[in-house]
Design a protein around this motif. Structure first.
Motif, PDB file in Angstrom:
ATOM      1  N   UNK B 376      -8.903  82.686-111.877  1.00  0.00           N
ATOM      2  CA  UNK B 376      -9.935  81.738-112.280  1.00  0.00           C
ATOM      3  C   UNK B 376     -11.185  82.522-112.676  1.00  0.00           C
ATOM      4  N   UNK B 377     -11.958  81.897-113.549  1.00  0.00           N
ATOM      5  CA  UNK B 377     -13.230  82.512-113.890  1.00  0.00           C
ATOM      6  C   UNK B 377     -14.302  81.441-113.920  1.00  0.00           C
ATOM      7  N   UNK B 378     -15.519  81.876-113.779  1.00  0.00           N
ATOM      8  CA  UNK B 378     -16.611  80.915-113.739  1.00  0.00           C
ATOM      9  C   UNK B 378     -17.821  81.536-114.425  1.00  0.00           C
ATOM     10  N   UNK B 379     -18.578  80.689-115.089  1.00  0.00           N
ATOM     11  CA  UNK B 379     -19.827  81.129-115.728  1.00  0.00           C
ATOM     12  C   UNK B 379     -20.978  80.454-115.013  1.00  0.00           C
ATOM     13  N   UNK B 380     -21.921  81.235-114.558  1.00  0.00           N
ATOM     14  CA  UNK B 380     -23.083  80.678-113.862  1.00  0.00           C
ATOM     15  C   UNK B 380     -24.343  81.146-114.568  1.00  0.00           C
ATOM     16  N   UNK B 381     -25.428  80.480-114.269  1.00  0.00           N
ATOM     17  CA  UNK B 381     -26.686  80.812-114.938  1.00  0.00           C
ATOM     18  C   UNK B 381     -27.748  81.146-113.912  1.00  0.00           C
ATOM     19  N   UNK B 382     -28.522  82.157-114.200  1.00  0.00           N
ATOM     20  CA  UNK B 382     -29.659  82.500-113.354  1.00  0.00           C
ATOM     21  C   UNK B 382     -30.903  81.942-114.024  1.00  0.00           C
ATOM     22  N   UNK B 383     -31.380  80.847-113.497  1.00  0.00           N
ATOM     23  CA  UNK B 383     -32.570  80.267-114.102  1.00  0.00           C
ATOM     24  C   UNK B 383     -33.411  79.609-113.032  1.00  0.00           C
ATOM     25  N   UNK B 384     -34.671  79.490-113.337  1.00  0.00           N
ATOM     26  CA  UNK B 384     -35.598  78.887-112.389  1.00  0.00           C
ATOM     27  C   UNK B 384     -35.312  77.411-112.187  1.00  0.00           C
ATOM     28  N   UNK B 385     -34.608  76.818-113.118  1.00  0.00           N
ATOM     29  CA  UNK B 385     -34.345  75.388-112.964  1.00  0.00           C
ATOM     30  C   UNK B 385     -33.390  75.118-111.825  1.00  0.00           C
ATOM     31  N   UNK B 386     -32.530  76.094-111.541  1.00  0.00           N
ATOM     32  CA  UNK B 386     -31.590  75.891-110.441  1.00  0.00           C
ATOM     33  C   UNK B 386     -32.084  76.594-109.211  1.00  0.00           C
ATOM     34  N   UNK B 387     -33.377  76.613-108.984  1.00  0.00           N
ATOM     35  CA  UNK B 387     -33.867  77.496-107.934  1.00  0.00           C
ATOM     36  C   UNK B 387     -34.393  76.743-106.733  1.00  0.00           C
ATOM     37  N   UNK B 388     -33.808  75.613-106.456  1.00  0.00           N
ATOM     38  CA  UNK B 388     -34.157  74.988-105.178  1.00  0.00           C
ATOM     39  C   UNK B 388     -33.357  75.698-104.094  1.00  0.00           C
ATOM     40  N   UNK B 389     -33.921  75.816-102.918  1.00  0.00           N
ATOM     41  CA  UNK B 389     -33.209  76.550-101.869  1.00  0.00           C
ATOM     42  C   UNK B 389     -31.848  75.943-101.602  1.00  0.00           C
ATOM     43  N   UNK B 390     -30.858  76.811-101.572  1.00  0.00           N
ATOM     44  CA  UNK B 390     -29.486  76.437-101.264  1.00  0.00           C
ATOM     45  C   UNK B 390     -28.912  75.446-102.288  1.00  0.00           C
ATOM     46  N   UNK B 391     -29.543  75.369-103.466  1.00  0.00           N
ATOM     47  CA  UNK B 391     -28.968  74.498-104.502  1.00  0.00           C
ATOM     48  C   UNK B 391     -27.676  75.118-104.992  1.00  0.00           C
ATOM     49  N   UNK B 392     -26.673  74.278-105.154  1.00  0.00           N
ATOM     50  CA  UNK B 392     -25.405  74.794-105.632  1.00  0.00           C
ATOM     51  C   UNK B 392     -25.499  75.078-107.112  1.00  0.00           C
ATOM     52  N   UNK B 393     -24.870  76.153-107.546  1.00  0.00           N
ATOM     53  CA  UNK B 393     -24.898  76.494-108.957  1.00  0.00           C
ATOM     54  C   UNK B 393     -23.803  75.732-109.687  1.00  0.00           C
ATOM     55  N   UNK B 394     -24.190  75.184-110.799  1.00  0.00           N
ATOM     56  CA  UNK B 394     -23.236  74.417-111.580  1.00  0.00           C
ATOM     57  C   UNK B 394     -22.581  75.347-112.590  1.00  0.00           C
TER      58      UNK B 394
END
Lengths: 302, 448
Positions: B376-394
């Protein structure tokens, strides 16, 4: 063109279409891409990115890309005014001898050794000759030259249709410019042109800093010869655009002359060497300073 | 939702922390140029273009905060390299830190090697939390006391003080590289290390700075014949006589230092035969290997070229055992990427602690992970929009053509200035550090 998430504009779409043409689509597409890559490679090699060392790996990769294209062009046989596309094999297919054998660490040419530099230089000037002439013979299905370099060359030709081949590069290397466009040996080397630019740049660094230095990978073995003879003719004998440039300062005069030589040489090739060695009178040479600046900007990719 | 990559089916990556300035205007000096965990994972070092090293330390897990593992806080910051000027060539030598490699910890202090284009430095990072007080010959503020006034002697006493972390350069390994250093690698003997530039690889002893052994030299007698350069090198994790180096032509050579003093002749040669149907003008450029990493086990190695990551079995030279496409949708854009120089970007790659997963970066602040077992592979993004503590990465997806679905991003909307070149995976846990320009993102798995 591929940038910060901005919406693409129409001309970028067209350009992307060109860039993303699959190789086995029309040969025009392949030719256009090859030309673009060729021009980009030359631009990259001649630009100087800042004060720190640009990096050997990058230069080697660009030079190798350039060599591949040269090999292809050489493999396709005769240069200039070949009606396009008349080569037998489809252009999308790579010549068999250039595929790397799996167990070979270093890419080898068909003769089993690296391209000697002298042959390399023959072909580089050949490419430069090819550019304007091929661009004049528009590929049948494409009516717009999309690449900026090629279009600049086309502009130059439009402006200077009758300028002959310069006498600049005569004799010193035992070569003379004849009217035979198909003979590679009669055309001066790109390296000579480069070294010409280099030597002039050493004289007036400020004006010519845009030319940068010749990459050490590509020789300028004629530099000494060029320095001592051609400089004189370059600076003092050439007055093709004298009237329009006489008012400019010394530095820019040199710049204009060098660009002018470049222009004349390119156009000369484009004409297939039909003109005689003597330059036509100044009146027919209509480029003014603004257009030269524009050309310089295009050439150095600023 | 796709099952997680890197540790089993219940796995999800969550945001943990982000370090660095928030504003849009990025100072060039703040751009992170290397990221590296130490052997225990307790320390995380970053180097930037301004020549600075910042070390983060993980705080001890407290019993109160059960939902997240220890956070990384700044432990030490120091200026490792300064810009220099090469007078002979009239060129600046950048202070940018190209690589940081930790040494295994042998006492209370920590040691790391940091390298710019020309010089490698060994830094000692040590803690001081006590101070001696009660000197006889000087006052508390340091002034010398008049000897005639000293009537009694006392023994200085160590008193606690606020923790101070000091970084001092212990060795400077200079003047050994004519070309730009691209790799350093500590040998498993913990006494030597290698440094590689475009054409040469040198072997150093950590104690000796005035000389090094040249073990690979691919410089041709005539520089015009140069067609291939060294792009990366690494020592084998267990066999101290073995190292590999990769080239700009997509080949890897494994060398044994016992065979000869000069390892120009390789012991093994790894190259995948080219697929003639995918040949283009850029075939060589995109085959250039930007990073090579041994697996922790030492059985495999991984290489990163422009479009893919390949896993090689050291016992099989003629092709990789696994190939993962990172961003194949860029293949049709190579000409544009050549024009804007993105095609020369050097992406790194890394293994997780158990060698079951690999990670590498891409554009638009995307990074990719591949699970070797489940494929399996997954693509994730490093951005400030997903930067709530312990927020799951979509998981993110790039749309390659046709109709763009919701939440997908089309290839032409990718931001090629936001590139993730440097990533690191904690040696033991599922904690990753991702450098996005001037920001460092730390992600970890959700603790159930």
């Amino acid at each position: 063109m591929l940038g910060k998430g901005l919406k693409r504009k129409l001309e970028q779409e067209e350009e992307n279409d060109v860039m993303s043409c699959p190789q086995d689509a029309s040969p025009t597409c392949y030719w256009l891409q090859r030309q673009t890559v060729l021009n980009l490679s030359l631009l990259k090699l001649h630009s100087r990115p800042g004060h720190s060392d640009p990096g050997l790996a990058r230069r080697v990769l660009i030079t190798n890309t350039l060599r591949h294209i040269q090999d292809e062009l050489r493999g396709e046989g005769g240069p200039i005014p070949q009606p396009f596309p008349s080569t037998g094999a489809p252009l999308g297919v790579v010549d068999g001898c250039r595929e790397r054998p799996a167990d070979c660490g270093v890419e080898v040419q068909s003769e089993g050794s690296l391209t000697p530099v002298s042959r390399l230089e023959e072909d580089r000037h050949l490419l430069l000759c090819l550019s304007p002439s091929i661009s004049r013979q528009q590929p049948p299905s494409s009516s717009v030259i999309k690449d900026s370099f090629t279009s600049a060359l086309a502009e130059i030709e439009d402006l200077c249709p009758t300028v002959g081949i310069t006498t600049l590069f005569t004799t010193e290397m035992g070569r003379s410019l004849t009217s035979d466009p198909n003979s590679r040996q009669t055309h001066p080397d790109l390296s000579e042109m480069n070294s010409g630019l280099d030597s002039v740049s050493s004289l007036s660094d400020s004006a010519l800093s845009v030319f940068g230095h010749t990459p050490s990978l590509l020789t300028d073995f004629s530099l000494d010869d060029f320095l001592f003879t051609e400089i004189d003719s370059l600076l003092f004998d050439n007055v093709p655009c004298g009237s329009s440039l006489s008012a400019s300062s010394g530095a820019s005069k040199v710049v204009s002359m060098v660009t002018d030589d470049l222009v004349k040489t390119l156009t000369g090739y484009g004409n297939g060497g039909t003109s005689q060695s003597a330059l036509p009178s100044n009146q027919t040479f209509k480029l003014d300073l603004n257009e030269l600046d524009h050309i310089m900007e295009v050439l150095v990719g600023s | 939702m796709m099952a997680g990559v890197g540790g089993g089916n219940d796995f999800q990556w969550c945001f943990s922390q982000v370090k660095g300035a928030i504003d849009e205007d990025v100072a060039e000096a703040d751009i992170i140029s290397t990221v590296e965990f130490n052997y225990s994972g307790e320390l995380l070092a970053t180097g930037d273009k301004g020549g600075r090293v910042v070390i983060f330390q993980r705080e001890q897990e407290s019993k109160n905060r059960l939902l997240s593992r220890g956070e990384y806080n700044v432990y030490s910051t120091f200026q490792s390299h300064e810009p220099e000027f090469d007078y002979l060539k009239s060129l600046e030598i950048e202070e940018k830190i190209n690589k940081i490699r930790w040494l295994p910890q042998q006492n209370a202090a920590h040691f790391l090697l940091s390298a710019n284009d020309k010089t490698i430095k060994l830094w000692k990072i040590s803690e001081r939390d006590k101070r001696a007080e009660g000197y006889n010959l000087k006052d508390e503020d340091g002034r010398l006391r008049d000897p005639f006034r000293i009537t009694t002697l006392r023994v200085p006493v160590l008193m606690p003080m606020d923790l101070m972390v000091e970084a001092s350069p212990r060795r400077i390994f200079a003047n050994a590289h004519t070309y730009h250093i691209n790799s350093i690698s500590v040998n498993s003997d913990y006494e030597t290390y290698l440094s590689a530039d475009d054409l040469r690889i040198n072997l150093w002893h950590l104690e000796i700075t005035d000389r090094s052994f040249n073990i690979v030299d691919i410089k041709p007698a005539n520089m015009e014949e140069l067609t291939e350069v060294i792009t990366a090198a690494e020592c084998h994790p267990h066999q101290c006589n073995v190292f590999v180096y990769s080239s700009s032509k997509g080949t890897i050579r494994l060398c044994d230092m016992r065979a000869a003093a000069l390892c120009d002749r390789h012991s093994k040669f790894f190259e995948e035969p080219e697929d003639p149907s995918s040949r283009s003008f850029f075939s060589e450029i995109i085959s250039s290997i930007s990073d090579v990493k041994f697996s922790h086990s030492g059985r495999y190695m991984m290489t990163r070229d422009y479009l893919s990551v390949k896993v090689w079995d050291l016992n099989m030279e003629n092709r990789p055992v696994e190939t993962y496409q990172v961003h194949e949708y860029l293949r049709s854009k190579l000409c544009s990427l050549y024009e804007n120089d993105c095609i020369f970007d050097k992406f790194e790659c890394c293994w997780n602690g158990s060698d079951s997963a690999i990670m590498t970066g891409s554009y638009n602040n995307f990074f990719r992970m591949f699970d070797r077992n489940t494929r399996r592979d997954i693509t994730l993004e490093a951005s400030r929009e997903n930067s709530k503590p312990r927020a799951m990465l979509k998981p993110r997806k790039v749309c390659t053509g046709g109709k763009r679905k919701k939440d997908e991003i089309s290839v032409d909307s990718l931001d090629f200035n936001k590139k993730i070149l440097h990533t690191a995976w904690h040696p033991k846990e599922n904690v990753i550090a991702v450098a996005a320009t001037n920001n460092l993102y730390i992600f970890q798995d959700k603790v159930n």
